[in-house]
Write a protein that holds these residues in place. Structure first.
Motif, PDB file in Angstrom:
ATOM      1  N   ASP A  73      40.787  39.436 -52.040  1.00  0.00           N
ATOM      2  CA  ASP A  73      40.303  37.937 -52.330  1.00  0.00           C
ATOM      3  C   ASP A  73      39.394  37.774 -53.625  1.00  0.00           C
ATOM      4  OD1 ASP A  73      42.597  37.518 -50.677  1.00  0.00           O
ATOM      5  OD2 ASP A  73      41.239  36.724 -48.989  1.00  0.00           O
ATOM      6  N   GLY A  77      40.498  36.254 -57.377  1.00  0.00           N
ATOM      7  CA  GLY A  77      40.000  34.938 -57.637  1.00  0.00           C
ATOM      8  C   GLY A  77      40.417  33.861 -56.442  1.00  0.00           C
ATOM      9  N   VAL A  78      40.984  34.380 -55.527  1.00  0.00           N
ATOM     10  CA  VAL A  78      41.464  33.304 -54.294  1.00  0.00           C
ATOM     11  C   VAL A  78      40.275  32.565 -53.753  1.00  0.00           C
ATOM     12  CG1 VAL A  78      42.493  33.357 -51.885  1.00  0.00           C
ATOM     13  CG2 VAL A  78      43.326  34.876 -53.653  1.00  0.00           C
ATOM     14  N   ASP A  80      37.716  31.812 -55.351  1.00  0.00           N
ATOM     15  CA  ASP A  80      37.231  30.786 -56.224  1.00  0.00           C
ATOM     16  C   ASP A  80      38.089  29.528 -55.984  1.00  0.00           C
ATOM     17  OD1 ASP A  80      35.342  32.436 -57.473  1.00  0.00           O
ATOM     18  OD2 ASP A  80      36.696  33.423 -58.797  1.00  0.00           O
ATOM     19  N   GLN A  81      39.314  29.887 -55.749  1.00  0.00           N
ATOM     20  CA  GLN A  81      40.305  28.686 -55.534  1.00  0.00           C
ATOM     21  C   GLN A  81      39.802  28.053 -54.547  1.00  0.00           C
ATOM     22  OE1 GLN A  81      44.622  29.997 -55.633  1.00  0.00           O
ATOM     23  NE2 GLN A  81      44.050  31.371 -57.252  1.00  0.00           N
ATOM     24  N   VAL A  84      36.986  25.738 -55.294  1.00  0.00           N
ATOM     25  CA  VAL A  84      37.309  24.742 -56.076  1.00  0.00           C
ATOM     26  C   VAL A  84      37.941  23.685 -55.304  1.00  0.00           C
ATOM     27  CG1 VAL A  84      39.070  23.782 -57.867  1.00  0.00           C
ATOM     28  CG2 VAL A  84      37.703  25.986 -58.121  1.00  0.00           C
ATOM     29  N   ARG A  85      38.664  24.027 -54.119  1.00  0.00           N
ATOM     30  CA  ARG A  85      39.080  23.047 -53.278  1.00  0.00           C
ATOM     31  C   ARG A  85      38.187  22.404 -52.318  1.00  0.00           C
ATOM     32  NH1 ARG A  85      44.445  25.453 -50.564  1.00  0.00           N
ATOM     33  NH2 ARG A  85      44.440  23.525 -49.598  1.00  0.00           N
ATOM     34  N   ARG A 211      30.736  35.732 -55.838  1.00  0.00           N
ATOM     35  CA  ARG A 211      31.712  35.097 -56.630  1.00  0.00           C
ATOM     36  C   ARG A 211      30.678  34.534 -57.840  1.00  0.00           C
ATOM     37  NH1 ARG A 211      32.910  31.232 -53.280  1.00  0.00           N
ATOM     38  NH2 ARG A 211      31.411  30.016 -53.851  1.00  0.00           N
TER      39      ARG A 211
END
Length: 212
Positions: A73, A77-78, A80-81, A84-85, A211
């Motif tokens: 992950d 980039g999971v 990171d997502q 962002v959420r 990250r």
């Protein structure tokens, strides 16, 4: 479905699809099958050491999938997502712990019944052992995710994971293997609860550092 439930379900699907469910159980049973050959057929000796053997095998089984818990992950980039959420790193880690536990612990508890027979564990000692595993495996899962986050992206992460995780798992092994003794389950529960409460923050901090 909430975001955290989706993370838990994702961890379960990944465990099922990559052998993360079967491999720990197969490894666990292989230890139970091979150990009597190493120590001999003495039923009294096997019964005495069976809880310790089962707990050591459970620890190693929980350690097997460590490399797939965080590193994929992080690299894809999971994580990171999720950031962002607006999902907190500690919350993501807690969901991963829940998914990791559901991915190996129920099957491990079922396999313990088979392993107890192979190790000639007395029937009256099986129930306390199962209760101890039910209480202690969340702590093992929490340690697994925290360790995975700490070694994510490092060369030789699998070997490093063992060096990081094993010392912190010693209290679980001690109190879990002596579950029949007075007060052992309470101490086991306290250690497991401490790990479940603290490891998400450790893993979240490691995820945030990885990250950046």
């Amino acid at each position: 479905m909430s975001a955290y439930a989706a993370i838990i379900w994702r961890e379960l699907r990944r465990a099922w699809s990559t052998g993360g469910l079967a491999l720990p159980v197969v490894f666990f049973l292989l230890v139970a099958i091979l150990f009597p050959f190493a120590v001999g057929p003495d039923s009294k000796l096997l019964a005495r050491i069976a809880p310790g053997v089962i707990w050591a095998a459970a620890l190693l089984a929980a350690l097997l999938p460590v490399e797939r818990l965080v590193t994929p992950d992080l690299e894809s980039g999971v994580l990171d997502q999720f950031a962002v959420r607006g999902l907190p790193d500690a919350g993501v880690a807690a969901a991963k712990i829940a998914g990791h536990w559901l991915g190996f612990a129920p099957a491990l508890l079922a396999a313990t019944v088979i392993a107890s027979g192979l190790l000639q564990l007395p029937g009256d000692a099986l129930a306390p052992l199962l209760v101890a595993l039910l209480i202690g495996t969340p702590g093992l899962a929490a340690l697994g995710v925290a360790t995975a986050a700490l070694v994510a992206g490092l060369r030789g992460a699998g070997a490093l994971a063992g060096l990081v995780m094993l010392p912190f798992a010693v209290p679980l092994l001690i109190f879990g293997a002596t579950a029949g003794e007075p007060g052992a389950l309470k101490l086991l529960g306290a250690v497991s609860l401490l790990l479940v409460a603290g490891c998400p923050f450790v893993a979240g901090s490691a995820i945030r550092m990885g990250r950046s």
